[in-house]
Motif scaffolding. Structure first.
Motif, short mmCIF file in Angstrom:
data_model
loop_
_atom_site.label_atom_id
_atom_site.label_comp_id
_atom_site.label_asym_id
_atom_site.label_seq_id
_atom_site.Cartn_x
_atom_site.Cartn_y
_atom_site.Cartn_z
N ALA A 158 0.90 -1.05 0.07
CA ALA A 158 -0.08 0.03 -0.21
C ALA A 158 0.97 1.45 -0.18
CB ALA A 158 -0.94 0.08 1.29
N ALA A 159 0.14 2.25 -0.46
CA ALA A 159 0.88 3.80 -0.50
C ALA A 159 0.02 4.80 0.02
CB ALA A 159 1.60 3.82 -1.79
N HIS A 160 0.71 5.96 0.31
CA HIS A 160 -0.13 7.05 0.57
C HIS A 160 1.01 8.38 0.27
CE1 HIS A 160 1.47 8.53 4.46
NE2 HIS A 160 1.89 7.22 4.39
N GLY A 161 0.23 9.53 -0.02
CA GLY A 161 0.78 10.73 -0.25
C GLY A 161 0.06 11.45 -1.00
N PRO A 162 0.50 12.74 -1.28
CA PRO A 162 -0.03 13.89 -2.12
C PRO A 162 -0.62 13.49 -3.50
CG PRO A 162 2.04 14.39 -2.04
CD PRO A 162 2.28 13.05 -1.29
N GLY A 163 -1.66 14.02 -3.85
CA GLY A 163 -1.98 13.47 -5.30
C GLY A 163 -3.46 14.13 -5.49
#
Length: 266
Positions: free
Chosen positions: A139-144
C-alpha cells in the motif's frame, strides 16, 4: 635502257610519300595512352582534402534534410498539442534531474558512511519498498488527486479511461487505483460504455481514480486543451479533479513468482 637503276624490291624512292600507320594501331595506341593517364590514379594531397570536405558537407546536408523530415509531424500539430508536448518534455526532464540528484545523494551517503554495509542495507530496503509500490504489492499514501468520472449516458469507453491512465503516468503518477483495482504496468481496460473491465474485473460508473503524485503536475495534465477532461465532456460525461495532501492507495496485487526468469546475480 636508261642509266637510272630501278628501285629494288621493298625499297622506297626519295620522292615517294611515307605510308601512315594503320588506323587500328593508332586507335589502340590512343586507348593505351588514355588508360595510362587514368590508372594508377595520381591524386594530390590538395585533391584528397577537397574530396573529404565535400563528403563531410554532403553528409551534413543529408542529416539536416532527415531532421527536417522528422519534424514535419510537429509542424502540422495544433497549438494546444504543442503546448502539451512541451509541458510533458519539461516535466520528464525535471523528474529525471530529480532522480539523478537522488542517486547522487545515495552514492555520497555510501561513500561517506562509516558503516557502508548498514547503509547499503537501508538503501536496499528502501528500493524494495519503492519497487513494491510500482508493482502494486504494498500500500502507499501521499499527496495526489482524485479523478471522478460520472457517465450517466454510458458513453465512456475503455480506451478513454486508458487515455486518462496514460496522461497521469506521463505527468508523474507513482501509484493509481481505479474503483478498487490497483493499476500496474500490465493493467488492461476492455469493454464499451456501461460494461468496462479492468484486468478482468467489472467496474461501473462513477469511475474513481486515486492517484499519488505531484498534484501541481497531475491536475493540469488532465485539463489541458483537447485533453482527458474535454474529451469526456464531449461524450456528455463529467470529470471532477480534486487535489489532496494525502491519498491512500491500498488496493494490492498478489506478488507472482516468475515462471522462467531467474536472478542473474551471484
Amino acid at each position: 635502257m636508261s642509266n637510272e637503276e630501278s628501285p629494288r624490291n621493298g625499297e622506297r624512292t626519295g620522292d615517294e610519300p611515307v605510308d601512315a600507320p594503320p588506323p587500328a594501331r593508332q586507335e589502340a595506341s590512343g586507348r593505351q595512352r588514355l588508360l595510362a593517364g587514368l590508372w594508377p590514379p595520381r591524386v594530390s594531397r590538395a585533391q584528397l582534402i577537397v574530396a573529404l570536405l565535400l563528403f563531410v558537407l554532403g553528409l551534413g546536408l543529408a542529416i539536416q534534410v532527415r531532421s527536417n523530415s522528422d519534424n514535419s509531424a510537429l509542424r502540422g500539430a495544433r497549438q494546444e498539442d504543442l503546448v502539451r508536448i512541451l509541458d510533458e518534455v519539461d516535466d520528464r526532464t525535471q523528474r529525471l534531474e530529480d532522480e539523478k540528484q537522488r542517486l547522487d545523494a545515495q552514492r555520497t551517503e555510501l561513500e561517506n558512511s562509516s558503516d557502508q554495509a548498514e547503509e547499503a542495507r537501508k538503501q536496499t530496503l528502501e528500493k524494495e519498498r519503492q519497487l513494491g509500490i510500482l508493482a502494486g504489492t504494498v500500500a502507499a499514501h501521499g499527496p495526489g488527486i482524485t479523478l471522478t468520472i460520472d457517465d450517466p449516458g454510458g458513453a465512456v469507453a475503455a480506451d478513454m479511461l486508458l487515455d486518462a491512465i496514460q496522461e497521469l503516468r506521463a505527468a508523474g503518477a507513482e501509484a493509481i487505483e481505479v474503483n478498487g483495482v490497483r493499476v500496474v504496468a500490465n493493467t488492461y481496460f476492455a469493454g464499451d460504455g456501461g460494461d468496462i473491465q479492468v484486468d478482468g474485473k467489472k467496474i461501473e460508473a462513477p469511475y474513481e481514480f486515486k492517484v499519488i503524485g505531484k498534484p501541481q503536475d497531475l491536475e493540469p495534465a488532465l485539463n489541458i486543451p483537447g485533453g482527458v477532461v474535454q474529451t469526456l465532456e464531449k461524450e456528455q460525461a463529467t470529470a471532477v479533479v480534486e487535489r489532496s495532501e494525502d491519498i491512500v492507495v491500498d488496493a494490492l496485487r498478489p506478488a507472482k513468482q516468475p515462471d522462467y526468469a531467474r536472478s542473474s546475480s551471484q
